[in-house]
Scaffold this active site. Sequence first.
Site, PDB file in Angstrom:
ATOM      1  N   LYS A 273       1.115  -0.894  -0.118  1.00 54.11           N
ATOM      2  CA  LYS A 273      -0.214   0.042  -0.102  1.00 54.11           C
ATOM      3  C   LYS A 273       0.473   1.445   0.132  1.00 54.11           C
ATOM      4  CE  LYS A 273      -4.124  -1.444   2.475  1.00 54.11           C
ATOM      5  NZ  LYS A 273      -4.678  -1.964   1.810  1.00 54.11           N
ATOM      6  N   ARG A 347     -10.608 -11.427   1.392  1.00 53.09           N
ATOM      7  CA  ARG A 347     -11.296 -12.651   0.393  1.00 53.09           C
ATOM      8  C   ARG A 347     -10.833 -13.900   0.833  1.00 53.09           C
ATOM      9  NH1 ARG A 347     -11.713  -8.338  -4.748  1.00 53.09           N
ATOM     10  NH2 ARG A 347     -11.340  -6.960  -3.204  1.00 53.09           N
TER      11      ARG A 347
HETATM   12  N1  BES Z   1      -8.017  -4.009   4.641  1.00 54.11           N
HETATM   13  C1  BES Z   1      -8.029  -3.763   3.004  1.00 54.11           C
HETATM   14  C2  BES Z   1      -9.374  -3.011   2.641  1.00 54.11           C
HETATM   15  C3  BES Z   1      -9.601  -1.494   3.621  1.00 54.11           C
HETATM   16  C4  BES Z   1      -9.377  -0.091   3.143  1.00 54.11           C
HETATM   17  C5  BES Z   1     -10.022  -1.344   4.908  1.00 54.11           C
HETATM   18  C6  BES Z   1      -9.677   1.455   3.944  1.00 54.11           C
HETATM   19  C7  BES Z   1     -10.242  -0.645   5.978  1.00 54.11           C
HETATM   20  C8  BES Z   1      -9.674   1.016   5.141  1.00 54.11           C
HETATM   21  C9  BES Z   1      -7.859  -4.742   2.421  1.00 54.11           C
HETATM   22  O1  BES Z   1      -7.672  -5.379   2.215  1.00 54.11           O
HETATM   23  C10 BES Z   1      -7.666  -3.959   1.065  1.00 54.11           C
HETATM   24  O2  BES Z   1      -6.637  -3.607   0.912  1.00 54.11           O
HETATM   25  N2  BES Z   1      -8.428  -3.782  -0.601  1.00 54.11           N
HETATM   26  C11 BES Z   1      -8.134  -3.260  -1.363  1.00 54.11           C
HETATM   27  C12 BES Z   1      -8.700  -4.320  -2.758  1.00 54.11           C
HETATM   28  C13 BES Z   1      -7.992  -3.916  -3.647  1.00 54.11           C
HETATM   29  C14 BES Z   1      -6.996  -4.395  -3.982  1.00 54.11           C
HETATM   30  C15 BES Z   1      -9.059  -5.151  -4.957  1.00 54.11           C
HETATM   31  C16 BES Z   1      -8.910  -1.384  -1.539  1.00 54.11           C
HETATM   32  O3  BES Z   1      -9.941  -1.626  -1.360  1.00 54.11           O
HETATM   33  O4  BES Z   1      -7.955  -1.464  -2.513  1.00 54.11           O
HETATM   34 MN    MN Z   2      -5.691  -5.464   1.507  1.00 50.98          MN
END
Ligand code: BES
Ligand code: MN
Length: 493
Positions: A273, A347
């Site tokens: 990230k 997921r």
């Molecule tokens: N844990 C994150 C989602 C999240 C974002 C939770 C902000 C709390 C606050 C999740 O694992 C994630 O990284 N999702 C990605 C999915 C994408 C790679 C398809 C996202 O939302 O960017």
């Molecule tokens: Mn994630």
Amino acid sequence: MEETLIEIRTDHPAVVKTDILVVAVFEDEAAYTDPQIQELADRARDWPEFSGKSGDELMFYDIQGVKAKRVVVLGIGRAEDADRETVRKACGKAVNRAVAADLASLLICIPEPGGKASGRKAAAEAMMEGAVLANYRFDLYKKEKKHKPINKIEFYAEAGFENQARRIAKKTEIVCQGTLLARDWVSMPSNDKRPTRLARSIAKAAEKEPLETVVLDTADLKKNRMRAFLSVASGSSSRPQMVVLDHRPESWEKTIVLVGKGVTFDSGGINIKPASGLEGMKQDMAGAAAVAATLICAARTGFAQRLVGVAPLVENMPSGTAYRPGDIVKTASGKTVEIGNTDAEGRMILADALDYAINQYAPDVVIDLATLTGACIVALGEKIAGVFSPDAKLSGLIADSGQKTYERCWSMPMPEDYRELLKSDFADIRNVGKDRWGGAIAAALFLSEFTKGARWAHIDIAGPAFASKAHDYCQPGGTGFGVRLLMDLIEKL
Ligand code: BES
Ligand code: MN
Ligand code: ZN
């Protein structure tokens, strides 16, 4: 966790020695039949800055004929508009103020008609919720504890309402203490809640209740062929764990399974990230925290049905052993998944956890809670969760519980034709869509591939799991979102 915070008193509020006496007032009609209490409320309306609208607050000191040192009058708006959240917030605000001022005792008068929108029992429950939830600070890591929570909050009930008030207090306190336990877990930094440590902390809390606890270790996960879950774990030096809490009353008709995403830190993995998104990712186990706390509450309140909580705990880290984009892994269900993005890890672990839970317990209903997608926050903002279910009746029940508890949930679509987003050239399915559009829906559709036709709903709590700003009954940090919601919901399933 003990329910000793709320106490019900029946002696007249005017003769009780307390730091603050709390009285609510409607904008348009009397809230109390007792003339002396109503007189205190009316006194506030003599001031031009106070009309009784929701949010109004006025403090009096040393009132004649009242033993309390202070009287605070809270506006709760017009009687017909005063819903649960209005009184919850008003009461939260009063307690919050008492905590901030380091006061030791509080006596709260429940408005009698309770507001036409809710009724008296509802008002009592909501006021107690606001009080317990506001009386909390996460200060485990501060040497100097700035504000001490109050250790006894008294509510006034006149004789006829006493027993009912006691029952409401007992249940409400259990559920709210559960919410606070979940807040503790979510606010805790990731260095102190690696999967093994968090599993132990959950097991320790569950130990005090009549719950059966099993913690699955790496070897057990391998035995169960949970390669999707294990692939997420592979980048971290912390071992993954899966905690199962089983509430099995003497006789039961239905089995409800709750599954909670427990990523104790989500760096994104190899798809790391950006700097701005990393710090908050200690909250990525909020689903697991809510599920574990709900099981504890269900055991404590003697919930009548079988309830099982499944919490896969793992850390998502980049390293030489981490799973990679392009990898193909076989899930416990037998379906293969091509990794489009290692940051779509939630997921992956849920796919295996759902498969396991459904095989193992043949549940009548499965609900999963997960901080699953940033896309859901884009869609609904920071305060509302997204609900995804092929069963409209089930998502309706969830939305209703959301309204009642104000852990708000909004029903989202799961269009069949969107499944095409998850097509893979090389495996049975991809873990992300080809572009970022409809990201929360794509995630829900992915999960649905592993639910085997069970009655199921997915609640994406990425927004409301964590508060960046304080409000009337929650400080910045974990919110404990889901515990009150689920405790209300399971009664209706
Ligand atoms: N844990 C994150 C989602 C999240 C974002 C939770 C902000 C709390 C606050 C999740 O694992 C994630 O990284 N999702 C990605 C999915 C994408 C790679 C398809 C996202 O939302 O960017
Ligand atoms: Mn994630
Ligand atoms: Zn995540």
